[in-house]
Structure formats: C-alpha cells, structure tokens
Motif scaffolding. Structure first.
Motif, mmCIF file in Angstrom:
data_model
loop_
_atom_site.group_PDB
_atom_site.id
_atom_site.type_symbol
_atom_site.label_atom_id
_atom_site.label_comp_id
_atom_site.label_asym_id
_atom_site.label_seq_id
_atom_site.Cartn_x
_atom_site.Cartn_y
_atom_site.Cartn_z
ATOM 1 N N LEU A 21 59.537 16.529 19.099
ATOM 2 C CA LEU A 21 59.560 15.495 20.128
ATOM 3 C C LEU A 21 60.952 15.357 20.753
ATOM 4 O O LEU A 21 61.087 15.079 21.949
ATOM 5 C CB LEU A 21 59.112 14.153 19.538
ATOM 6 N N ILE A 22 61.987 15.555 19.930
ATOM 7 C CA ILE A 22 63.354 15.517 20.451
ATOM 8 C C ILE A 22 63.560 16.634 21.465
ATOM 9 O O ILE A 22 64.128 16.440 22.541
ATOM 10 C CB ILE A 22 64.369 15.625 19.299
ATOM 11 N N ALA A 23 63.094 17.849 21.110
ATOM 12 C CA ALA A 23 63.199 18.978 22.041
ATOM 13 C C ALA A 23 62.395 18.705 23.310
ATOM 14 O O ALA A 23 62.842 19.009 24.423
ATOM 15 C CB ALA A 23 62.701 20.254 21.359
ATOM 16 N N LEU A 24 61.210 18.132 23.140
ATOM 17 C CA LEU A 24 60.358 17.795 24.289
ATOM 18 C C LEU A 24 61.089 16.858 25.244
ATOM 19 O O LEU A 24 61.107 17.084 26.472
ATOM 20 C CB LEU A 24 59.072 17.139 23.784
ATOM 21 N N LEU A 25 61.724 15.832 24.694
ATOM 22 C CA LEU A 25 62.444 14.875 25.525
ATOM 23 C C LEU A 25 63.575 15.556 26.292
ATOM 24 O O LEU A 25 63.752 15.340 27.497
ATOM 25 C CB LEU A 25 63.013 13.754 24.654
ATOM 26 N N GLY A 26 64.335 16.394 25.588
ATOM 27 C CA GLY A 26 65.447 17.074 26.244
ATOM 28 C C GLY A 26 64.990 17.972 27.378
ATOM 29 O O GLY A 26 65.607 18.010 28.452
ATOM 30 N N LEU A 27 63.902 18.702 27.171
ATOM 31 C CA LEU A 27 63.398 19.612 28.200
ATOM 32 C C LEU A 27 62.821 18.850 29.392
ATOM 33 O O LEU A 27 63.003 19.250 30.545
ATOM 34 C CB LEU A 27 62.340 20.532 27.591
ATOM 35 N N VAL A 28 62.128 17.743 29.118
ATOM 36 C CA VAL A 28 61.562 16.933 30.202
ATOM 37 C C VAL A 28 62.671 16.330 31.049
ATOM 38 O O VAL A 28 62.604 16.324 32.286
ATOM 39 C CB VAL A 28 60.648 15.835 29.628
ATOM 40 N N LEU A 29 63.724 15.826 30.394
ATOM 41 C CA LEU A 29 64.841 15.230 31.130
ATOM 42 C C LEU A 29 65.555 16.245 32.014
ATOM 43 O O LEU A 29 66.161 15.888 33.024
ATOM 44 C CB LEU A 29 65.833 14.593 30.154
ATOM 45 N N GLN A 30 65.492 17.518 31.632
ATOM 46 C CA GLN A 30 66.102 18.574 32.451
ATOM 47 C C GLN A 30 65.139 19.083 33.524
ATOM 48 O O GLN A 30 65.475 20.001 34.271
ATOM 49 C CB GLN A 30 66.540 19.738 31.557
ATOM 50 N N LYS A 31 63.926 18.491 33.554
ATOM 51 C CA LYS A 31 62.919 18.857 34.559
ATOM 52 C C LYS A 31 62.547 20.331 34.491
ATOM 53 O O LYS A 31 62.398 21.012 35.507
ATOM 54 C CB LYS A 31 63.409 18.499 35.967
ATOM 55 N N LYS A 32 62.380 20.818 33.259
ATOM 56 C CA LYS A 32 61.961 22.203 33.069
ATOM 57 C C LYS A 32 60.485 22.357 33.438
ATOM 58 O O LYS A 32 59.716 21.383 33.389
ATOM 59 C CB LYS A 32 62.179 22.623 31.614
ATOM 60 N N PRO A 33 60.050 23.579 33.808
ATOM 61 C CA PRO A 33 58.631 23.807 34.097
ATOM 62 C C PRO A 33 57.758 23.489 32.881
ATOM 63 O O PRO A 33 58.219 23.563 31.738
ATOM 64 C CB PRO A 33 58.569 25.303 34.443
ATOM 65 N N LEU A 34 56.500 23.159 33.141
ATOM 66 C CA LEU A 34 55.583 22.758 32.077
ATOM 67 C C LEU A 34 55.489 23.827 30.993
ATOM 68 O O LEU A 34 55.500 23.515 29.788
ATOM 69 C CB LEU A 34 54.193 22.479 32.667
ATOM 70 N N GLY A 35 55.403 25.085 31.400
ATOM 71 C CA GLY A 35 55.304 26.168 30.422
ATOM 72 C C GLY A 35 56.512 26.216 29.503
ATOM 73 O O GLY A 35 56.389 26.433 28.286
ATOM 74 N N THR A 36 57.687 26.018 30.077
ATOM 75 C CA THR A 36 58.917 26.026 29.285
ATOM 76 C C THR A 36 58.945 24.847 28.329
ATOM 77 O O THR A 36 59.376 24.977 27.174
ATOM 78 C CB THR A 36 60.146 25.978 30.211
ATOM 79 N N VAL A 37 58.480 23.697 28.800
ATOM 80 C CA VAL A 37 58.453 22.497 27.949
ATOM 81 C C VAL A 37 57.527 22.708 26.753
ATOM 82 O O VAL A 37 57.902 22.423 25.602
ATOM 83 C CB VAL A 37 58.002 21.265 28.760
ATOM 84 N N VAL A 38 56.333 23.206 27.009
ATOM 85 C CA VAL A 38 55.360 23.428 25.926
ATOM 86 C C VAL A 38 55.886 24.474 24.950
ATOM 87 O O VAL A 38 55.853 24.290 23.724
ATOM 88 C CB VAL A 38 53.996 23.851 26.499
ATOM 89 N N SER A 39 56.371 25.593 25.499
ATOM 90 C CA SER A 39 56.880 26.677 24.649
ATOM 91 C C SER A 39 58.054 26.204 23.799
ATOM 92 O O SER A 39 58.087 26.434 22.584
ATOM 93 C CB SER A 39 57.311 27.854 25.530
ATOM 94 N N GLY A 40 59.018 25.531 24.430
ATOM 95 C CA GLY A 40 60.191 25.070 23.701
ATOM 96 C C GLY A 40 59.845 24.071 22.613
ATOM 97 O O GLY A 40 60.412 24.097 21.520
ATOM 98 N N THR A 41 58.890 23.183 22.905
ATOM 99 C CA THR A 41 58.490 22.173 21.924
ATOM 100 C C THR A 41 57.813 22.808 20.721
ATOM 101 O O THR A 41 58.134 22.509 19.561
ATOM 102 C CB THR A 41 57.539 21.150 22.572
ATOM 103 N N MET A 42 56.874 23.721 20.973
ATOM 104 C CA MET A 42 56.145 24.353 19.873
ATOM 105 C C MET A 42 57.042 25.275 19.045
ATOM 106 O O MET A 42 56.949 25.310 17.812
ATOM 107 C CB MET A 42 54.949 25.143 20.432
ATOM 108 N N LYS A 43 57.952 26.005 19.699
ATOM 109 C CA LYS A 43 58.850 26.891 18.963
ATOM 110 C C LYS A 43 59.838 26.095 18.113
ATOM 111 O O LYS A 43 60.235 26.535 17.028
ATOM 112 C CB LYS A 43 59.601 27.802 19.931
ATOM 113 N N THR A 44 60.218 24.929 18.603
ATOM 114 C CA THR A 44 61.097 24.067 17.810
ATOM 115 C C THR A 44 60.396 23.618 16.533
ATOM 116 O O THR A 44 60.961 23.666 15.435
ATOM 117 C CB THR A 44 61.517 22.835 18.631
ATOM 118 N N MET A 45 59.138 23.193 16.663
ATOM 119 C CA MET A 45 58.385 22.777 15.485
ATOM 120 C C MET A 45 58.193 23.942 14.517
ATOM 121 O O MET A 45 58.381 23.794 13.295
ATOM 122 C CB MET A 45 57.012 22.224 15.898
ATOM 123 N N LEU A 46 57.838 25.101 15.049
ATOM 124 C CA LEU A 46 57.629 26.271 14.198
ATOM 125 C C LEU A 46 58.916 26.637 13.469
ATOM 126 O O LEU A 46 58.899 26.942 12.267
ATOM 127 C CB LEU A 46 57.139 27.447 15.051
#
Length: 427
Positions: A21-46
């Motif tokens: 969720l922390i990674a998700l927040l950071g990516l959303v605040l940077q206005k990253k594309p949806l695909g990047t947000v989803v990928s970054g969030t899931m890879k962080t958890m993994l």
C-alpha cells in the motif's frame, strides 16, 4: 464497525500488504500509468514475501548452528545476523506491520529534515532503512512502546540516522569520488569513520592499495554468495565435527551428521540468496516510488546510495578490507569472552560489504598500511559492539543472534540511553 475491525485484523496486521500500500501511494502520487501502479504494487508485495521466506530459512539454519556450537565448545556462540533478527521480529514478535510503517516513516522524516535543513541527503538504500526500521521497532517495543508511539519514535530516530550518517561520511566520500554528486547510504558509517581515524593515525605515507595487483585466485571473493559459502560451510562442518553425532542427532535424523551440517551450511547460503532476492525485488519498486517524490520535494538533494557504488573507485581495497576485517573479527570473537561478553561469530555479509567499504575509507586516508591496521581494528570494533548489544536482545527473546551494521547497534543503544536517562518510555 465490523468493516474497521476486519481492516485492522486482516490488513493492517499483514506487513506485505502494508508495504504494498505504501508503494501504491507513492506511485499514485507520481501519477504513474495504471499498469505501472499495479505492477509496482504487486512486485513490492511479492518482494516482501520472498524476503520473509528467506529470513525464515536463515533463522532455521542459525537455530541449528547455535545449538551444535554450544554443544561443541561449551560456549554460547552469538551469530551476527540482522536478517535473522528481522525474521524473528516479524514472525515471533508480530512486528511486521510496525516495521513496514516505520520504514515509510523513516523515509518521510529523512525528506523533511533534508527539505528544511542544510543536510540535503536523501537515503535511497532501502535495505539499510529496512534494517534500521527493524531495530527501531524492536527497541521501541523493548522500551515499552506499542502501536502509533512505537512507529513515531522509530520513524524519528531512524530518520535522523538516515540523514546525518551520510553527512558524517561525506568529507571522505567526496575525496574518494572526487565530487559531491553522491553520498554513502549504508548504516555502517560509524565503523567506516572509526576505521578512517585509525588508518590516518597509522598509515603515514603508505602507498595506495590500487598500486598493487591481487592474485586471480582471490577474484571469487567478489561473488557475495560464494564468499558466504566459503566461510559458513566450513564453519558448520567444523562445529558439527566437534559436537559429534550425538549432539546433532536431534536434527539430522537418519542422515549422516556431517552431510547434514554441510546441507545446513548451504541452507544458510540459500536463505541469504532468497532474502537478498526479495530485498532486490522490494527495493526495485519501493525506492522509485519514493525517489521521484523526494527529488521533487527537496531541491539540490544528494542521493545517498548503497556501499557497492564506491567499490569501482578502489577494488583492491575492497578485497583487502574484507580480508583484514575478517581477521579483526576473528580476534574479536576470541577476545569478547575474556571481558565477560558473549562470543560473536563473524558476520560474513557484514565483513564483505562493510569490510570492503572500510578498506576504501582506510586506503583514502592511510594507504596500504592504513587498510591493514585500520580494517583489523574495524573487525574488532564491529564484533565488540554487537557483543555489547546481545544481552539486551536476549531479554526480548533474540537468543543466539545479534546485529551487524554498527549504526543500527548504536540506534539500539540510543533508545536504551534515552529510556534510562529520561524515563520517557514505558508508560
């Protein structure tokens, strides 16, 4: 109310979800594309889950080693492994969520200090911040703090260390790199500066380590996992040989006890490999999520990067620093019991990364002689400080292990000092 209770018990208590969720927040605040947000969030958890799996493997291997070491030598051998402490803190103390949130808090405090003071260093070595968050959470817990107070205390203390340790080392880092484009973000800085002081006092006009050629037979030491294997597997085998088959029987079952010791030594290496793989996966996503935000918020900031960024500036000093730090840590291992402290077994990862970086610092100010004398002193130093900390860790339940990175050890001492002087904690 039921929904809130569900969130608290099933989401906020899951460290992997918190860090995602922390990674998700950071990516959303940077206005990253949806695909990047989803990928970054899931890879962080993994990555966090892989890290946790590696920690569990290391803890299991070290539990076996600690038992047979005591049987073999009649001494309580303390293993210097902050990875093991991280695993126990998350799995046994249930501090996974607190560590994850404290990690984010440390980064935020670091940004705030850099934004509003002259110390413009942004600490981007997420692995080191993870270990710092672990020790802050563990010792805030030890001092009686729970929940939000624990997280706030850990974030503030960790944020100060993340800002001022790069500033402390920067005068020598500037000489090593020839510029101020980067700083050092590795929480072994007190050890590096101690080594530099000893090297400066003893080095004289000694020539640089980079004027000599190391034999190719030592090049394999540049592979982290091979260097860990070369040290740890013989250590397991020798200890098992002294302990004998009876002492190992509860662990090895029908397998030959020496074969089992060999496999346990390799299991330790596997645990390190899995953990480091998880760390890399985690940091590949979480650091960029914060980096863009921090650079926007802190103009003229200087990135503080992990210690291998300095290795190309003095590769010979890295190898020699590793060797002489290992010698010093062995001296320290046999010396600590003489002064009433536990015997601390050398931390191979710390000896390689911290020892190699200490070698670069020592070479910069004291040449070859400075590297030899300074790094032996460094090895003793990074053995004594963890030995001094181990009784406090044992009170919490961390039996048979202690920390490696000396800045995290000093962090723990800081918490204890504040508690003893002010009595603020523990209400």
């Amino acid at each position: 109310m039921a929904a809130l209770d569900f969130i608290i018990k099933n989401i906020l208590t899951q460290a992997s979800i918190i860090i995602a969720l922390i990674a998700l927040l950071g990516l959303v605040l940077q206005k990253k594309p949806l695909g990047t947000v989803v990928s970054g969030t899931m890879k962080t958890m993994l990555g966090f889950l892989v890290l946790s799996a590696g920690s569990s493997v290391i803890v299991s291997s070290l539990t076996y080693f600690g038992d047979i070491f005591q049987s073999a030598f009649g001494l309580q051998g303390i293993v210097a492994s902050i990875e093991g402490i991280n695993g126990q803190a998350m799995n046994e103390l249930g501090l996974g969520s607190e560590i994850a949130i404290t990690l984010a808090g440390i980064f935020i405090v670091n940004i705030l200090i850099a934004r509003f003071t002259k110390f413009k260093y942004i600490f981007l070595t997420g692995q080191a911040l993870l270990w710092e968050a672990t020790l802050c959470a563990v010792f805030a817990y030890y001092c009686g703090l729970r929940g939000l107070p624990l997280i706030l205390a850990g974030s503030i203390v960790g944020g100060f260390f993340a800002t001022f340790m790069p500033a402390f080392a920067q005068p020598i880092v500037k000489k090593i790199t020839g510029s101020e484009d980067i700083a050092l973000g590795h929480l072994c800085t007190i050890g590096y500066m101690f080594t530099a002081l000893v090297a400066k006092l003893t080095g004289g006009n000694s020539k640089s380590t980079e004027d000599i050629e190391l034999p190719k037979s030592l090049e394999f030491m540049q592979d982290t996992y091979l260097s860990v294997m070369v040290v740890m597997v013989p250590l397991y085998l020798i200890t098992a040989a002294f302990a004998g088959p009876a002492a190992c029987a509860d662990y090895c079952g029908s397998t030959n006890y020496m074969v089992h010791a060999f496999l346990q030594g390799m299991q330790f290496v596997v645990g390190v490999y899995v953990l480091m793989t998880g760390v890399r996966m985690l940091l590949a996503e979480i650091v960029p999520a914060f980096q863009g935000i921090s650079m926007k918020l802190v103009p003229n900031s200087v990135p503080a990067l992990d210690c291998p960024v300095l290795f190309p500036y003095a590769p010979n000093a890295v190898i020699l620093g590793f060797i002489f730090t290992t010698i010093g840590s062995i001296i320290g291992m046999f010396t600590t019991p003489l002064v009433g402290l536990p015997m601390v077994l050398p931390g191979v990862l710390s000896n390689f990364f911290a020892g190699g970086t200490a070698g670069i610092f020592a070479n910069q100010v004291g040449g070859r002689r400075g590297v030899a004398i300074g790094c032996i002193a460094h090895g003793i130093f990074i053995t004594f400080l963890p030995a001094m900390l181990s009784p406090m860790l044992a009170e919490i339940g961390f039996i048979g292990t202690t920390c490696t990175d000396v800045d995290t050890v000093v962090t723990a001492f800081f918490f204890m000092l504040i508690k003893s002087v002010t009595g603020v904690f523990g209400f």
